[in-house]
Design a protein around this motif. Structure first.
Motif, PDB file in Angstrom:
ATOM      1  N   UNK A 105       0.868  -1.174   0.000  1.00 38.73           N
ATOM      2  CA  UNK A 105       0.000   0.000   0.000  1.00 38.73           C
ATOM      3  C   UNK A 105       0.905   1.224   0.000  1.00 38.73           C
ATOM      4  N   UNK A 106       0.934   1.930  -1.111  1.00 38.22           N
ATOM      5  CA  UNK A 106       1.820   3.082  -1.293  1.00 38.22           C
ATOM      6  C   UNK A 106       3.274   2.741  -0.964  1.00 38.22           C
ATOM      7  N   UNK A 146      -4.877  -0.941  -3.391  1.00 34.85           N
ATOM      8  CA  UNK A 146      -5.460   0.379  -3.657  1.00 34.85           C
ATOM      9  C   UNK A 146      -4.490   1.531  -3.426  1.00 34.85           C
ATOM     10  N   UNK A 147      -3.253   1.343  -3.809  1.00 34.18           N
ATOM     11  CA  UNK A 147      -2.246   2.403  -3.604  1.00 34.18           C
ATOM     12  C   UNK A 147      -2.594   3.653  -4.392  1.00 34.18           C
ATOM     13  N   UNK A 148      -2.243   4.792  -3.829  1.00 35.12           N
ATOM     14  CA  UNK A 148      -2.513   6.049  -4.514  1.00 35.12           C
ATOM     15  C   UNK A 148      -1.260   6.588  -5.178  1.00 35.12           C
ATOM     16  N   UNK A 190       8.429  -3.298   3.061  1.00 35.57           N
ATOM     17  CA  UNK A 190       9.271  -2.215   3.579  1.00 35.57           C
ATOM     18  C   UNK A 190      10.609  -2.680   4.151  1.00 35.57           C
ATOM     19  N   UNK A 191      10.941  -3.948   3.920  1.00 35.11           N
ATOM     20  CA  UNK A 191      12.209  -4.536   4.357  1.00 35.11           C
ATOM     21  C   UNK A 191      12.287  -4.730   5.866  1.00 35.11           C
ATOM     22  N   UNK A 192      11.146  -4.587   6.564  1.00 39.07           N
ATOM     23  CA  UNK A 192      11.157  -4.908   7.994  1.00 39.07           C
ATOM     24  C   UNK A 192      11.190  -6.427   8.164  1.00 39.07           C
ATOM     25  N   UNK A 193      10.775  -7.132   7.104  1.00 37.64           N
ATOM     26  CA  UNK A 193      10.882  -8.580   7.081  1.00 37.64           C
ATOM     27  C   UNK A 193      11.983  -8.922   6.080  1.00 37.64           C
ATOM     28  N   UNK A 194      13.231  -9.044   6.531  1.00 39.72           N
ATOM     29  CA  UNK A 194      14.354  -9.180   5.584  1.00 39.72           C
ATOM     30  C   UNK A 194      14.222 -10.430   4.716  1.00 39.72           C
ATOM     31  N   UNK A 195      14.226 -10.248   3.370  1.00 43.51           N
ATOM     32  CA  UNK A 195      14.089 -11.382   2.462  1.00 43.51           C
ATOM     33  C   UNK A 195      15.138 -12.468   2.695  1.00 43.51           C
ATOM     34  N   UNK A 220       9.453   5.401   3.046  1.00 41.40           N
ATOM     35  CA  UNK A 220       8.013   5.627   3.220  1.00 41.40           C
ATOM     36  C   UNK A 220       7.615   5.627   4.689  1.00 41.40           C
ATOM     37  N   UNK A 221       6.310   5.651   4.908  1.00 36.68           N
ATOM     38  CA  UNK A 221       5.797   5.754   6.287  1.00 36.68           C
ATOM     39  C   UNK A 221       5.008   4.506   6.665  1.00 36.68           C
ATOM     40  N   UNK A 222       4.949   4.203   7.951  1.00 34.55           N
ATOM     41  CA  UNK A 222       4.104   3.105   8.425  1.00 34.55           C
ATOM     42  C   UNK A 222       2.649   3.500   8.225  1.00 34.55           C
ATOM     43  N   UNK A 223       1.838   2.513   7.826  1.00 30.16           N
ATOM     44  CA  UNK A 223       0.415   2.799   7.597  1.00 30.16           C
ATOM     45  C   UNK A 223      -0.406   2.580   8.850  1.00 30.16           C
ATOM     46  N   UNK A 224       0.265   2.183   9.905  1.00 29.47           N
ATOM     47  CA  UNK A 224      -0.467   1.895  11.130  1.00 29.47           C
ATOM     48  C   UNK A 224      -0.113   2.911  12.214  1.00 29.47           C
TER      49      UNK A 224
END
Ligand code: UDP
Ligand code: MG
Length: 318
Positions: free
Chosen positions: A13-14, A46-48, A98-103, A206-210
């Motif tokens: 999402x975005x 539904x990314x803007x 967002x790379x918080x979950x390293x591949x 980017x920013x956290x959506x939560x």
């Protein structure tokens, strides 16, 4: 022998800033894991921003890349469900863009499934340094509460980052409930799960959506959706009334102690009436929350709606 296939589901999402970095990293991992086939299934929720265009061009140049673009923002839960339902792999992973979950952790997760015989490998990151004090306190209380009132165990700090065998995915997809709280569903289906602790890094771009309020609602399992808000308001009004009555009780006690009480009885009675009224509204509110969930479940609305996938050639004309 046919190669095993891992589907990697990435709800987006975005994420225009994170996606190119994520793609670069995951392709590195894919190269290192030569004995496994990969499918990258991105869900555009539904990314803007430019997320969809990035996914279109990635899928054009890389056949391993698939995407499902939802008709609007359905939330991460809807995105994950869309991914799980459409993933074709023998094993399925879910990870954030967002790379918080390293591949790179996929290698270790895959090894645990292949060599140690687990059905599922899940990750948890209990001490997130990113969180403010209030969020940490709330999170801790929430896990305590859920541990006390639920028979489905919840691992503190559990993320949705996981690798699952096909049978686990099928079990989850078979639960078609509308009010989805996936961390609970993952736990509900059981199976032999290995938990790996790691320190989730900060989001790469980017920013956290939560935000806090969004998380609060998430904790209440999206109860506020559609027109159920009045039910929640009734609960809040109940709590406020309780608080007012408590304050009134304290004031009356202090007043009586300091000035004496010429008309005995009625103030405490008034407090009790307000308190009971408040309490009743509060519990009605809770009942209403459950009823509202039922209401949404009965409607059987779709969990997500697809607008476009990599198979649609329509976008080529633009
Ligand atoms: N996400 C989504 N739909 C939403 C919100 C978030 O698909 O409505 C995705 C987002 O793009 C990311 C993942 O869910 O890949 C986790 O979101 P985020 O990083 O904002 O959450 P946090 O890590 O801060 O909890
Ligand atoms: Mg994140």
């Amino acid at each position: 022998m046919k190669k095993e296939k891992i589907s990697v589901i990435v709800p987006c999402y975005n994420e225009e800033e994170s996606l190119p970095i994520f793609y670069k990293e995951i392709t590195k991992v894919i190269k290192e894991m030569g004995n496994v086939e990969f499918e990258l299934l991105f869900i555009n929720d539904g990314s803007k921003d430019n997320t969809l265009n990035i996914l279109r061009s990635l899928s054009k140049k890389d056949k391993r890349v698939r995407y499902i673009s939802l008709s609007r923002n359905f939330g991460k839960e809807g995105g994950m469900y869309a991914g799980l339902e459409n993933a074709t792999g023998d094993l399925v992973a879910i990870m954030d863009a967002d790379m918080q979950d390293p591949p790179s952790m996929i290698k270790e997760m895959y090894r645990s499934i292949k060599e140690e015989g687990y059905d599922c490998v899940a990750l948890y990151s209990p001490n997130h340094k990113d969180y403010g004090f209030i969020r940490k306190v709330f999170t801790k209380c929430w896990y305590k509460l859920i541990g006390a009132i639920s028979s489905t165990p919840q691992v503190p700090g559990a993320r949705e980052f996981r690798l699952m065998k096909r049978k686990v995915v099928d079990a989850i997809v078979n639960m078609k409930e509308y009010n989805r709280y996936s961390k609970g569903l993952f736990s509900f289906v059981g199976f032999n799960t290995k938990w790996i602790k790691y320190e989730a890094p900060d989001r790469i771009a980017g920013k956290s959506k939560f935000n806090f309020w969004k998380l609060f609602r998430y904790a209440l399992e999206g109860i506020l959706a559609f027109s159920t808000t009045p039910l929640v308001i009734s609960a809040i009004v109940g709590i406020i009334l309780c608080l007012i009555s408590f304050i009134a009780i304290i004031i009356i006690i202090v007043k009586t102690l300091v000035f004496g009480d010429p008309v005995s009885g009625w103030p405490s009675l008034a407090c009790l009436i307000i308190f009971m009224g408040g309490l009743q509204l509060f519990f009605f509110g809770i009942m209403g929350m459950y009823l509202s969930k039922l209401y949404l479940e009965v409607k059987k609305r779709p969990i997500y709606i697809t607008s476009e996938t990599e198979k649609d050639k329509e976008y080529d004309r633009h």
